[in-house]
Scaffold this active site. Structure first.
Site, PDB file in Angstrom:
ATOM      1  N   SER A   1       0.800  -1.223   0.000  1.00 45.14           N
ATOM      2  CA  SER A   1       0.000   0.000   0.000  1.00 45.14           C
ATOM      3  C   SER A   1       0.840   1.284   0.000  1.00 45.14           C
ATOM      4  O   SER A   1       1.607   1.502  -0.919  1.00 45.14           O
ATOM      5  CB  SER A   1      -0.961  -0.038   1.184  1.00 45.14           C
ATOM      6  OG  SER A   1      -1.869   1.004   1.082  1.00 45.14           O
ATOM      7  N   HIS A   2       0.696   2.069   1.064  1.00 43.51           N
ATOM      8  CA  HIS A   2       1.357   3.380   1.099  1.00 43.51           C
ATOM      9  C   HIS A   2       2.826   3.280   1.482  1.00 43.51           C
ATOM     10  O   HIS A   2       3.513   4.302   1.510  1.00 43.51           O
ATOM     11  CB  HIS A   2       0.623   4.285   2.090  1.00 43.51           C
ATOM     12  CG  HIS A   2       0.576   3.689   3.471  1.00 43.51           C
ATOM     13  ND1 HIS A   2      -0.257   2.641   3.788  1.00 43.51           N
ATOM     14  CD2 HIS A   2       1.293   3.949   4.592  1.00 43.51           C
ATOM     15  CE1 HIS A   2      -0.074   2.302   5.059  1.00 43.51           C
ATOM     16  NE2 HIS A   2       0.858   3.075   5.565  1.00 43.51           N
TER      17      HIS A   2
ATOM     18  N   ASP B   1      -1.592   1.398  -3.736  1.00 46.31           N
ATOM     19  CA  ASP B   1      -2.512   0.420  -4.307  1.00 46.31           C
ATOM     20  C   ASP B   1      -3.879   1.003  -4.649  1.00 46.31           C
ATOM     21  O   ASP B   1      -4.819   0.258  -4.936  1.00 46.31           O
ATOM     22  CB  ASP B   1      -2.663  -0.775  -3.362  1.00 46.31           C
ATOM     23  CG  ASP B   1      -3.211  -0.375  -1.999  1.00 46.31           C
ATOM     24  OD1 ASP B   1      -2.969   0.771  -1.578  1.00 46.31           O
ATOM     25  OD2 ASP B   1      -3.887  -1.201  -1.361  1.00 46.31           O
TER      26      ASP B   1
ATOM     27  N   ASP C   1      -6.240   2.608  -2.930  1.00 44.57           N
ATOM     28  CA  ASP C   1      -7.432   2.617  -2.075  1.00 44.57           C
ATOM     29  C   ASP C   1      -7.554   3.888  -1.238  1.00 44.57           C
ATOM     30  O   ASP C   1      -8.616   4.155  -0.686  1.00 44.57           O
ATOM     31  CB  ASP C   1      -7.525   1.348  -1.207  1.00 44.57           C
ATOM     32  CG  ASP C   1      -6.299   1.092  -0.361  1.00 44.57           C
ATOM     33  OD1 ASP C   1      -5.324   1.868  -0.463  1.00 44.57           O
ATOM     34  OD2 ASP C   1      -6.303   0.118   0.411  1.00 44.57           O
ATOM     35  N   ARG C   2      -6.485   4.666  -1.139  1.00 40.56           N
ATOM     36  CA  ARG C   2      -6.570   5.911  -0.360  1.00 40.56           C
ATOM     37  C   ARG C   2      -6.785   7.107  -1.274  1.00 40.56           C
ATOM     38  O   ARG C   2      -6.482   7.049  -2.470  1.00 40.56           O
ATOM     39  CB  ARG C   2      -5.276   6.139   0.425  1.00 40.56           C
ATOM     40  CG  ARG C   2      -5.032   5.107   1.459  1.00 40.56           C
ATOM     41  CD  ARG C   2      -3.812   5.482   2.273  1.00 40.56           C
ATOM     42  NE  ARG C   2      -3.601   4.454   3.295  1.00 40.56           N
ATOM     43  CZ  ARG C   2      -2.982   4.667   4.428  1.00 40.56           C
ATOM     44  NH1 ARG C   2      -2.482   5.852   4.706  1.00 40.56           N
ATOM     45  NH2 ARG C   2      -2.841   3.699   5.300  1.00 40.56           N
TER      46      ARG C   2
END
Ligand code: VG1
Ligand code: CO
Length: 636
Positions: free
Chosen positions: A194-195, A361, A363-364
């Site tokens: 992710s981040h 990814d 999603d944020r």
């Protein structure tokens, strides 16, 4: 159609395999041409034929303990040769808030990834994957290409029928969730930390989502962890690496891999959720300027097809739009610290009207107006308050609202006003899924730049951007050229005027020594155990203090120790948690919130408004004494 066929005799068992690329399809699904993939040799599965796109220096076998002498072939009537590769348990493979995240160097250690994937199959009921369909996607980070091949082979080795994989292994987290749902797959893997930053020196990660597209529940992740501690073999299909560079289906006996366009199913869903014509009318105005920063992460693959090709934004409105294995040396976390370039543009002279960014990814999301930052806790509240009129998917109104515990109470006020069911869950998207499946929840969010709805079972960065564009477009739909437009800041300030403002800030102290951070949390837990309502903390009177426990209203499962909170009688809150997504040391998060109904005080800077509470949080926790840190790494 030409097919290659391979058959050999080994240890008195006959194995055979067919390998054929059935068709090549274009992004819109039409067949471009049909071509066979040439035959492969079981003795050299990593031959250069299947490796032209693997530009990294490692060969697959350096991550896998596959030796002719140690692996045993298992007969399979279907015809794929499956090797049983002996392995040993590896410590520390416990998933955190969202999947398993470690340094690349850890994941590339012998059998590290293979063990976890096999442990996952050992944890699922066979009917959840045997002959079933699994989706595979990732954010394009370093090691994804090699990891894709490992995952595909273990899936085939365990009897999965089909893998749907994004082209080049790319598919955002929300798109994986959407594809699982649309294609009625049994679940899916997301290769992403992710981040967290990517590259040989940085992080890699893997998440598993279940059949309604939601992150695997703790009951499954706990089982996986248990199985990583007793694993003794990995089942690997002896099939060649799959060519991920072109769309189409490759078959190996009764196992197949389909390389799919990562955007088309997701875009189709967005077309059903939003009035894209309304958004297009906003983006094509000459008096509205839009910018999207993909941070060289996965939304780079989505930004052009969606914002430019579909919605008419100008091509130069997309920055950092090419996904890179190391995110261009960046930290793909869309916040005020790591998306500094975008922030500078939005706060600069004559900045655009609307700016947004997404994470590794996809999603944020971060939403900015000209010289204006929308705090994520406000963002979800504002989307919820405006959804019914501005977003067709919510025409009959949201069913219910929810937020993670540390997220501010702005959403609570919207739920109250709209008379909607409301839920407070622990940090991490997995807790929203049950409520959505039970039809109790439509819109939810986290303070950590996560916003989403029940259109899928993940938070969704591009959805959030489209939701905001819908709200702005709806407010301005009758504005003539030259008339002043309703801005992002106008929408937020209007919301505060109606509901009051929940000042909110999060302080992150990244990669502290674990020992000090754990002691600090123990210290606040000790304070909680001795505290009672009415205790005085400076000018604040304690209403209650606890370590958050959540009982799922749908399946009655209970999770405890989800964050230490001090809630005061005026509604102010101080919360302490350790991050569950880091790959090294411990990251301390402190969340601070204060409610302000007085409109004349709404323009105040959050850091100034919250100063007394921040000071209180630091002194109560003795953060500096325990961690040695006198400044946070990131302030939101
Ligand atoms: C963080 C956030 C949490 C989010 C999680 C996964 O977890 O606080 O709200 O759901 O990351 O987001 P933690 O445990 O580090 O606080 V993502 O975009 O990294 O999958
Ligand atoms: Co993410």
């Amino acid at each position: 159609m030409a097919t290659s066929y391979c058959c050999l005799r080994l240890e008195n068992v006959i194995f055979s395999s067919t390998s054929r690329k059935l068709k090549q399809t274009s992004a819109n699904g039409s067949v471009l041409f049909s071509s066979p993939i040439s035959s492969f040799s079981l003795l050299s599965p990593s031959s250069s034929l299947f490796y032209p796109i693997l530009k990294t220096s490692h060969s697959l076998h350096s991550y896998l303990h596959v030796k002719a002498s140690s692996s045993t072939a298992i007969a399979e009537p279907e015809g794929i040769k499956i090797n049983s590769v002996p392995t040993k348990p590896i410590e520390g493979q416990k998933t955190g808030t969202s999947g398993l995240r470690k340094k690349v160097k850890v994941f590339t250690g012998e059998n590290y990834l293979a063990n976890w994937i096999q442990a996952l199959f050992n944890s699922l009921p066979p009917e959840d994957y045997k002959n079933g369909v699994l989706v595979l996607g990732g954010d394009g980070r370093y090691f994804n290409r090699e990891a894709s091949q490992i995952i595909i082979k273990i899936a085939a080795g365990n009897g999965v029928g089909k893998i749907l994989v994004g082209k080049e292994g790319i598919m955002s987290t929300p798109a994986v969730s959407a594809v699982i749902r649309k294609r009625k797959a049994n679940g899916g893997f997301i290769m992403s930390a992710s981040h967290n930053p990517g590259g040989p020196e940085y992080d890699w990660g893997i998440k598993f989502n279940y059949n309604s597209g939601q992150p695997a529940p703790e009951s499954i992740t706990d089982k996986i962890y248990g199985n990583t501690l007793s694993i003794s073999e990995v089942k690997m299909a002896d099939i060649p690496d799959v060519d991920l560079s072109s769309l189409g289906v490759t078959e190996h006996a009764n196992f197949s891999v389909e390389v799919v366009d990562p955007v088309s199913d997701y875009l189709e869903l967005m077309e059903n959720v939003f009035d894209l014509e309304l958004i297009k009318s906003l983006l094509s105005r000459s008096d509205f300027r839009f910018i999207f920063d993909a941070m060289h992460a996965v939304t780079g693959a989505y930004a052009k097809p969606i914002f430019v090709d579909k919605l008419g934004a100008s091509p130069d409105s997309i920055s950092n739009g090419v996904p890179l294995e190391d995110f261009g040396h960046g930290h793909p976390d869309p916040n005020l610290t790591y998306a500094k370039d975008l922030v500078n543009i939005m706060y600069g002279e004559n900045g655009p009207d609307f700016g947004a960014a997404s994470d590794g990814d996809g999603d944020r999301n971060m939403i900015l107006g000209r010289g204006f930052f929308v705090t994520p806790s406000d963002s979800v509240a504002i989307i919820a308050a405006n959804a019914q009129e501005a977003i067709p998917y919510f025409t009959s109104g949201p069913k219910g609202l929810a937020r993670s515990m540390p997220t501010s109470g702005a959403l609570d006020r919207v739920a109250e006003k709209l008379n909607l069911p409301f839920f407070e869950v622990p940090t991490g998207w997995k807790f929203f899924g049950n409520l959505m499946d039970a039809g109790k929840l439509s819109i939810c969010g986290e303070e950590s730049f996560g916003t989403g709805s029940d259109h899928i079972r993940e938070k969704d960065g591009i959805w959030a951007v489209l939701a905001w564009l819908s709200i702005i477009a709806y407010r301005n739909k009758d504005k003539k050229p030259g008339e002043k437009l309703v801005s992002v800041a106008d929408v937020v300030k209007e919301h505060w005027a109606t509901y009051g403002r929940n000042f909110f800030s999060r302080y992150d102290y990244e990669e502290c020594e674990s020992e000090g951070a754990n002691k600090m949390i123990q210290n606040v837990r000790d304070i909680v155990s001795e505290s009672k309502p009415g205790d005085q903390y400076g000018k604040y009177t304690l209403q209650f203090a606890d370590d958050f426990t959540y009982t799922d209203p749908v399946d009655a499962s209970v999770v405890s120790k989800q964050g230490v909170r001090f809630v005061f009688t005026d509604g102010s809150r101080i919360i302490f948690r350790l991050s569950g997504t880091g790959s090294a040391g411990a990251t301390v998060r402190i969340y601070i919130e204060q409610y302000e109904p007085d409109v004349s005080k709404h323009e105040m800077d959050a850091q100034i408004a919250l100063k007394p509470l921040i000071d209180l949080a630091l002194s109560v926790s003795k953060l500096k004494d325990f961690t040695g840190r006198d400044k946070p790494t990131v302030i939101t």
